[in-house]
Design a protein around this motif. Structure first.
Motif, PDB file in Angstrom:
ATOM      1  N   ASN B   5       0.861  -1.165   0.000  1.00  0.00           N
ATOM      2  CA  ASN B   5       0.000   0.000   0.000  1.00  0.00           C
ATOM      3  C   ASN B   5       0.898   1.214   0.000  1.00  0.00           C
ATOM      4  O   ASN B   5       0.557   2.278   0.420  1.00  0.00           O
ATOM      5  N   LEU B   6       2.124   1.004  -0.431  1.00  0.00           N
ATOM      6  CA  LEU B   6       3.083   2.088  -0.383  1.00  0.00           C
ATOM      7  C   LEU B   6       2.970   2.985  -1.587  1.00  0.00           C
ATOM      8  O   LEU B   6       2.850   4.178  -1.497  1.00  0.00           O
ATOM      9  N   ARG B   7       3.058   2.363  -2.714  1.00  0.00           N
ATOM     10  CA  ARG B   7       3.083   3.188  -3.885  1.00  0.00           C
ATOM     11  C   ARG B   7       2.700   2.313  -5.055  1.00  0.00           C
ATOM     12  O   ARG B   7       3.097   1.171  -5.145  1.00  0.00           O
ATOM     13  N   LEU B  50      10.910  -4.043   5.561  1.00  0.00           N
ATOM     14  CA  LEU B  50      10.226  -2.764   5.452  1.00  0.00           C
ATOM     15  C   LEU B  50      10.425  -2.098   4.097  1.00  0.00           C
ATOM     16  O   LEU B  50       9.652  -1.241   3.698  1.00  0.00           O
ATOM     17  N   ILE B 387       9.434   4.745   6.316  1.00  0.00           N
ATOM     18  CA  ILE B 387       8.309   3.918   5.897  1.00  0.00           C
ATOM     19  C   ILE B 387       7.504   3.443   7.095  1.00  0.00           C
ATOM     20  O   ILE B 387       6.281   3.417   7.069  1.00  0.00           O
ATOM     21  N   TYR B 388       8.203   3.144   8.175  1.00  0.00           N
ATOM     22  CA  TYR B 388       7.510   2.700   9.389  1.00  0.00           C
ATOM     23  C   TYR B 388       6.723   3.850  10.012  1.00  0.00           C
ATOM     24  O   TYR B 388       5.894   3.655  10.880  1.00  0.00           O
ATOM     25  N   THR B 389       7.005   5.067   9.569  1.00  0.00           N
ATOM     26  CA  THR B 389       6.243   6.213  10.047  1.00  0.00           C
ATOM     27  C   THR B 389       5.189   6.611   9.011  1.00  0.00           C
ATOM     28  O   THR B 389       4.491   7.602   9.175  1.00  0.00           O
ATOM     29  N   GLY B 390       5.107   5.849   7.920  1.00  0.00           N
ATOM     30  CA  GLY B 390       4.083   6.133   6.922  1.00  0.00           C
ATOM     31  C   GLY B 390       4.486   7.238   5.950  1.00  0.00           C
ATOM     32  O   GLY B 390       3.643   7.797   5.270  1.00  0.00           O
ATOM     33  N   LEU B 391       5.771   7.564   5.906  1.00  0.00           N
ATOM     34  CA  LEU B 391       6.211   8.639   5.023  1.00  0.00           C
ATOM     35  C   LEU B 391       7.069   8.100   3.894  1.00  0.00           C
ATOM     36  O   LEU B 391       7.524   6.955   3.920  1.00  0.00           O
ATOM     37  N   ASP B 392       7.290   8.958   2.893  1.00  0.00           N
ATOM     38  CA  ASP B 392       8.080   8.533   1.746  1.00  0.00           C
ATOM     39  C   ASP B 392       9.558   8.516   2.089  1.00  0.00           C
ATOM     40  O   ASP B 392      10.026   9.311   2.898  1.00  0.00           O
ATOM     41  N   HIS B 395      11.297  11.791   1.872  1.00  0.00           N
ATOM     42  CA  HIS B 395      10.980  12.858   2.822  1.00  0.00           C
ATOM     43  C   HIS B 395      12.267  13.530   3.295  1.00  0.00           C
ATOM     44  O   HIS B 395      13.200  12.870   3.728  1.00  0.00           O
ATOM     45  N   TRP B 398      14.287  12.639   6.596  1.00  0.00           N
ATOM     46  CA  TRP B 398      15.154  11.473   6.714  1.00  0.00           C
ATOM     47  C   TRP B 398      16.417  11.623   5.876  1.00  0.00           C
ATOM     48  O   TRP B 398      17.472  11.191   6.282  1.00  0.00           O
TER      49      TRP B 398
END
Ligand SMILES: Cc1cc2nc3c(=O)[nH]c(=O)nc-3n(C[C@H](O)[C@H](O)[C@H](O)COP(=O)(O)OP(=O)(O)OC[C@H]3O[C@@H](n4cnc5c(N)ncnc54)[C@H](O)[C@@H]3O)c2cc1C
Lengths: 296, 458
Positions: B5-7, B50, B387-392, B395, B398
């Motif tokens: 559900n990432l991309r 992950l 990714i574990y924080t729901g971000l790209d 970003h 990071w």
């Protein structure tokens, strides 16, 4: 009925205030957020449905989307807040070792985002797999949130469901339902906090968790957020903030414990406006984040 | 595997089997450069649970080659530290290296040709862990390749013989972060994050337009495979600082060692041309020859040595003797230019640099590729965190963390190596004295030594 309407109004957070409520300690250009309050669901219900689209509305929606979802815009502080509040909620709900982690740790978790606004937090939690319900009293905001989530390919098919309603009303339908309720940057706008917290807790399953983030009521937030921003800099219309509506963390703890919850954690939160960065800290002077469990 | 559900990939990907010409598509990550660092990064992106939803493309300029361990050693070897070993272990690459070949280093001795000063590192200083491992570049690459192509990794495409003709990088104000990689055969690939792992002359770095601080050392690194006069356990790495540059022997097996001899350009060229026997003589000279001493320096170092002895500390007198060289493996000699390089930025929106593309050091401390593997470890850790924080993974928070954590480690290490190079490239009495006493003290003071070792192993 009379009291119901009152309640609505009590929790009728219009966009205007939501935007400003946040600006109180982030030195963001608030001029841009001088938008007019969006109609609330109460007003919406009175309105007849009409099929013609008001072009002004469209424009306003466009502007609104731009403002809510521009990560460097007026709400950049809310976007960057995701960097600490999402891990806060995530780690409060699941704990797993480094090797066991997967991209959807919140899979199977039903989460209610109270006062979801344009959906910044709802989408963040949905990306981690949670089934998120976002509620907000602002009709425009709910439309905006719904629209934005549909156009976000990164959500895959896990779109949050958004409703224009209040938590009091929502709690009538969904009792003992959610694994978690998140009230982020919202309780400071609520008149009747007792009813608000009670309703939030009602929607939770026993053993479910409630997460609250809010500015603290301290001299600092009073001076920085209210006098400086509203009177000295004149960037927020006077009277936007009601200092008395802010809470302190012992008050919130007391309120939660009185509502059948056990407070597990409270962190302080600090915001660095120039680098637009939030940090959890020991100091609760500016703002705090609280996690509590609903007792069985 | 996990539901993605990432991309979702934007463009369709076409593959023509056996022929890479038509591979076209959109990726989350494109790694330009499949050297040791780029391949390891691709492997890590494939292995971390992950990260395994990310679509990755690795572009390598060289053709794919079948590698087989030959009886002769390759002349290109690297010394790998403990941190690199644990990274390779976590990627299940290390077991392949062990099955092919490697040589542990249990003792390392570094000494000055102009004085009696010496420093040694041994396994006993490291809770009996090996100080380092000598591995041929080809062996390491082959081991990484094995994992990269194993069935465990499903999200990495590889194009060998890739000719990249240019990059379109995202502009500062672009809301859509997307880079385009243009190939000279007309293919194009798009990605959210472009990684420059294309070595010291990085074209990605040049396209980023970042400032690059660099200087050439007035030295070349002459490498060769050597046969020792007699068989020994051969687990010691030797390095002697000569006024012309350091000469190092890295153990390969009981009778062979690998040479890295940094010396002046003219001398290096001469060394390459010498007949084998004379080359061996020149090398033995470099390892054994007594250089003219200065009595002041000798008096001082022996005085410091006796003080240390009285204080119950190591006085550096228990020196071991380096092996003598019998022969050089035929046509194993080669020379490489040596330089310092530091990219002031490792990142830009949607771009990151790793390995030699970001930093280049003199080989005297055997750190080069280890720094690059450190980049890979940190970068993938930060990606996992995002990714574990729901971000790209693109970003900026990071990427910035990556840059600052790596620069905080790499830059001091690079500067220390550069300072060592300068310290030992001069033969002036006060400097020789200062460095000799410094080395003696460092050797004697365990906490200082431990600090150096821990910096060198991370
Ligand atoms: C003499 C010598 C001795 C050394 N000894 C040691 C040691 O003991 N220990 C140590 O840690 N390090 C050592 N190093 C350093 C080490 O070799 C480098 O740090 C390491 O090779 C860097 O790896 P990399 O993958 O970043 O870059 P590279 O190895 O340079 O790989 C870059 C890759 O990118 C590819 N590429 C480049 N441009 C393009 C393009 N446009 N399109 C497609 N592909 C492209 C190249 O084909 C290559 O495969 C030594 C170096 C030298 C010269």
């Amino acid at each position: 009925m009379e009291s119901r309407t009152k309640l609505f109004n009590a929790f009728n957070i219009n966009v205007f205030k939501r935007l400003h409520g946040f600006c109180n300690f982030s030195a963001i250009n608030v001029k841009k957020c001088l938008m007019h309050g969006s109609p609330s669901c109460a007003q919406q219900n009175q309105k007849k449905t009409n099929t013609t689209v008001d072009p002004e509305d469209v424009y306003r929606h466009g502007q609104l989307t731009k403002d809510w979802w521009d990560e460097q815009g007026v709400l950049k502080g809310l976007h960057s807040l995701n960097l600490i509040r999402i891990p806060f909620v995530r780690d409060g709900l699941v704990q797993c070792s480094l090797d066991e982690r997967d991209p959807t740790p919140l899979k199977d978790k039903k989460i209610l985002d109270v006062g979801c606004g344009g959906g910044i937090l709802s989408e963040g939690l949905a990306k981690l797999g949670a089934s998120v319900t976002g509620i907000d009293a602002g009709k425009d905001l709910i439309e905006l949130a719904t629209e934005h989530s549909k156009n976000n390919p990164k959500l895959a098919n896990n779109l949050p469901s958004y409703f224009c309603t209040t938590v009091e009303e929502h709690s009538q339908e969904r009792k003992d339902y959610y694994d978690a309720v998140v009230a982020s940057e919202v309780i400071e706008h609520v008149y009747n906090k007792e009813i608000f917290v009670k309703a939030c807790v009602e929607t939770l399953k026993p053993g479910g968790k409630i997460f609250v983030t809010t500015p603290n009521r301290s001299r600092i937030t009073q001076i920085l957020g209210i006098y400086v921003a509203e009177y000295v800099l004149n960037i927020i219309p006077r009277g936007t903030h009601q200092y008395d509506k802010f809470m302190t963390s012992p008050e919130l703890t007391f309120l939660l414990e009185r509502n059948n919850c056990h407070v597990e954690l409270t962190y302080g939160m600090i915001y660095y406006p120039f680098s637009n960065r939030w940090e959890l800290s020991k100091s609760q002077l500016l703002a705090f984040a609280t996690q509590a469990e609903k007792l069985k | 595997m996990f539901k993605t559900n990432l991309r979702s990939l934007i463009a369709s990907r076409k593959f023509s089997s056996g022929n890479n010409k038509q591979v076209n598509g959109a990726y989350d990550v494109i790694i330009a450069g499949g050297g040791m660092v780029g391949c390891t990064l691709a492997c890590a992106l494939g292995k971390r649970a992950l990260l395994s939803n990310l679509k990755v493309l690795l572009l390598e300029g060289n053709p794919s080659s079948e590698f087989r361990v030959k009886p002769e050693y390759s002349n290109r070897v690297v010394a790998l530290n403990q941190n690199t070993k644990s990274l390779m272990n976590s990627l299940e690459v290390w077991e392949h290296v062990e099955k092919m070949r490697l040589q542990p280093v249990r003792y390392m001795q570094v000494w000055d040709a102009c004085s009696d000063a010496l420093i040694s590192f041994s396994s006993s200083d490291l809770q009996d862990d090996d100080v380092a491992y000598i591995v041929e570049n080809d062996v390491l690459l082959c081991a990484i390749d094995k994992e990269l192509k194993s069935s465990n990794i499903k999200n990495v495409d590889i194009v060998y013989g890739a000719k990249i003709s240019g990059y379109d990088l995202p502009k500062i104000n672009d809301t859509k972060m997307e880079s385009t990689v243009k190939m000279s055969n007309g293919d194009t690939y798009k990605c959210q994050l472009l990684i420059g792992a294309d070595g010291a002359n990085s074209a990605v770095r040049k396209a980023m337009g970042v400032q690059y601080l660099s200087w050439n050392y007035d030295q070349m690194g002459v490498v060769a495979t050597l046969h020792l006069s007699e068989a020994t356990e051969n687990t010691t790495a030797w390095q002697r600082f000569l006024p012309t540059g350091p000469v190092a022997l890295l153990p390969l097996d009981s009778t062979r060692s690998s040479l890295v001899w940094s010396t002046t350009h003219s001398h290096a060229k001469e060394l390459l041309k010498l007949p084998e026997e004379q080359f061996v003589d020149a090398l033995n000279d470099a390892l054994w020859k007594q250089y003219p001493r200065r009595s002041v320096v000798d008096t001082c170092t022996s005085w410091v040595g006796s003080c240390l002895r009285r204080a119950g500390l190591a006085d550096g007198a228990e020196r071991q003797l380096p092996p003598s060289i019998r022969a050089v493996a035929p046509s194993s000699r080669a020379a490489f230019p040596l330089a310092f390089g530091h990219s002031t930025r490792y990142i830009a929106p949607g771009i990151a640099l790793v390995g030699d593309a970001a930093h280049r050091v003199h080989p005297l401390a055997g750190q080069g590729v280890n720094l690059g593997f450190g980049d890979v470890k940190d970068l993938t850790d930060f990606f996992a965190d995002a990714i574990y924080t729901g971000l790209d993974i693109t970003h900026h928070t990071w990427l910035e963390k990556y840059e600052s954590s790596r620069q905080r480690h790499n830059v001091p290490t690079q500067l220390a190596i550069d300072a060592l190079y300068r310290l030992y490239s001069l033969d002036i009495a006060p400097l020789v004295l200062a460095r000799s006493v410094g080395l003696q003290l460092t050797n004697a003071l365990y906490p200082v030594k431990k600090m150096i070792m821990s910096q060198a192993t991370t």
